[in-house]
Motif scaffolding. Structure first.
Motif, short mmCIF file in Angstrom:
data_model
loop_
_atom_site.label_atom_id
_atom_site.label_comp_id
_atom_site.label_asym_id
_atom_site.label_seq_id
_atom_site.Cartn_x
_atom_site.Cartn_y
_atom_site.Cartn_z
N ILE A 39 0.85 -1.19 0.00
CA ILE A 39 0.00 0.00 0.00
C ILE A 39 0.88 1.23 0.00
O ILE A 39 1.97 1.23 0.58
CB ILE A 39 -0.96 0.01 1.21
N ARG A 40 0.42 2.26 -0.66
CA ARG A 40 1.12 3.54 -0.69
C ARG A 40 0.28 4.55 0.07
O ARG A 40 -0.91 4.71 -0.20
CB ARG A 40 1.32 4.00 -2.13
N LEU A 41 0.92 5.22 1.02
CA LEU A 41 0.24 6.20 1.85
C LEU A 41 0.97 7.53 1.75
O LEU A 41 2.19 7.56 1.63
CB LEU A 41 0.23 5.74 3.31
N SER A 42 0.21 8.62 1.83
CA SER A 42 0.85 9.93 1.80
C SER A 42 0.18 10.85 2.82
O SER A 42 -0.59 11.75 2.47
CB SER A 42 0.83 10.54 0.40
N PRO A 43 0.47 10.61 4.11
CA PRO A 43 -0.08 11.51 5.12
C PRO A 43 0.46 12.92 4.90
O PRO A 43 1.58 13.09 4.44
CB PRO A 43 0.42 10.91 6.44
N TYR A 44 -0.34 13.87 5.21
CA TYR A 44 -0.01 15.29 5.03
C TYR A 44 -0.04 15.72 3.57
O TYR A 44 0.28 16.86 3.26
CB TYR A 44 1.34 15.66 5.65
N GLY A 45 -0.40 14.83 2.65
CA GLY A 45 -0.56 15.23 1.26
C GLY A 45 -1.70 16.23 1.14
O GLY A 45 -2.64 16.23 1.93
N VAL A 46 -1.63 17.09 0.15
CA VAL A 46 -2.63 18.14 0.00
C VAL A 46 -3.38 18.08 -1.32
O VAL A 46 -4.09 19.00 -1.69
CB VAL A 46 -2.00 19.55 0.18
#
Length: 173
Positions: A39-46
């Motif tokens: 899985i690919r996650l991007s916390p704080y992405g906008v």
């Protein structure tokens, strides 16, 4: 959070917001095996109005802990700060690294030195490169030789045709 305003079982709480991702992960693990799932996650992405919110770290940590229990192969964590988003705090990245027991991949704005540093420090098992690979068909050779990289032409991203995809020069051309 910022984009999930649901009040049913797929919204509201951390568990509700993580529900869909976990249902998909469980179904995929059941269908093809945990050793073939990541899985690919991007916390704080906008992207598209998304962004930080008070529970972002608690939510992503809870998700990672559940994914670790499933035994999936990898988590690919993207930090969009190289493109102007808020950075994913280093201590949070490390907490995620510790919580997940599979391959942990970091991405986002790395150069050769930064990648080597992160790997040496044990912050990741792998470093992913995207834009540098597009602009440098010989990225591995360039990094091995400590050669300069071609600059990325972001005006060609998501456009039709070869410009910006297959026309970057290789080293020595």
């Amino acid at each position: 959070a910022n984009v999930n305003h649901r009040s049913d079982g797929y919204g509201g709480s951390i568990e509700g917001r993580n529900r869909f991702a976990l249902e998909v992960a469980r179904a995929t693990v059941a269908a093809i095996g945990a050793d073939r799932v990541g899985i690919r996650l991007s916390p704080y992405g906008v992207f598209n109005g998304m962004g930080g919110y008070p529970e972002v770290e608690a939510q992503v940590l809870a998700l990672i802990e559940e994914l670790a229990q499933l035994g999936i192969l990898y988590v690919h964590l993207l930090d969009h700060s190289a493109l102007g988003a808020p950075p994913v705090p280093a201590e949070f990245k490390f907490r995620l690294r510790v919580a997940f027991h599979g391959l942990f991949i970091l991405a986002g704005g790395f150069d050769r030195a930064g990648a080597e540093s992160a790997l040496t420090a044990g912050h990741a098992d792998l470093i992913a490169f995207a834009r540098p690979f597009i602009a440098n068909p010989d990225l591995v050779e360039r990094m091995q030789a400590k050669a300069a990289l071609n600059p990325v032409d972001m005006t060609t991203f998501y456009t039709p045709g070869p410009k910006g995809y297959t026309d970057y020069p290789a080293l020595g051309t």
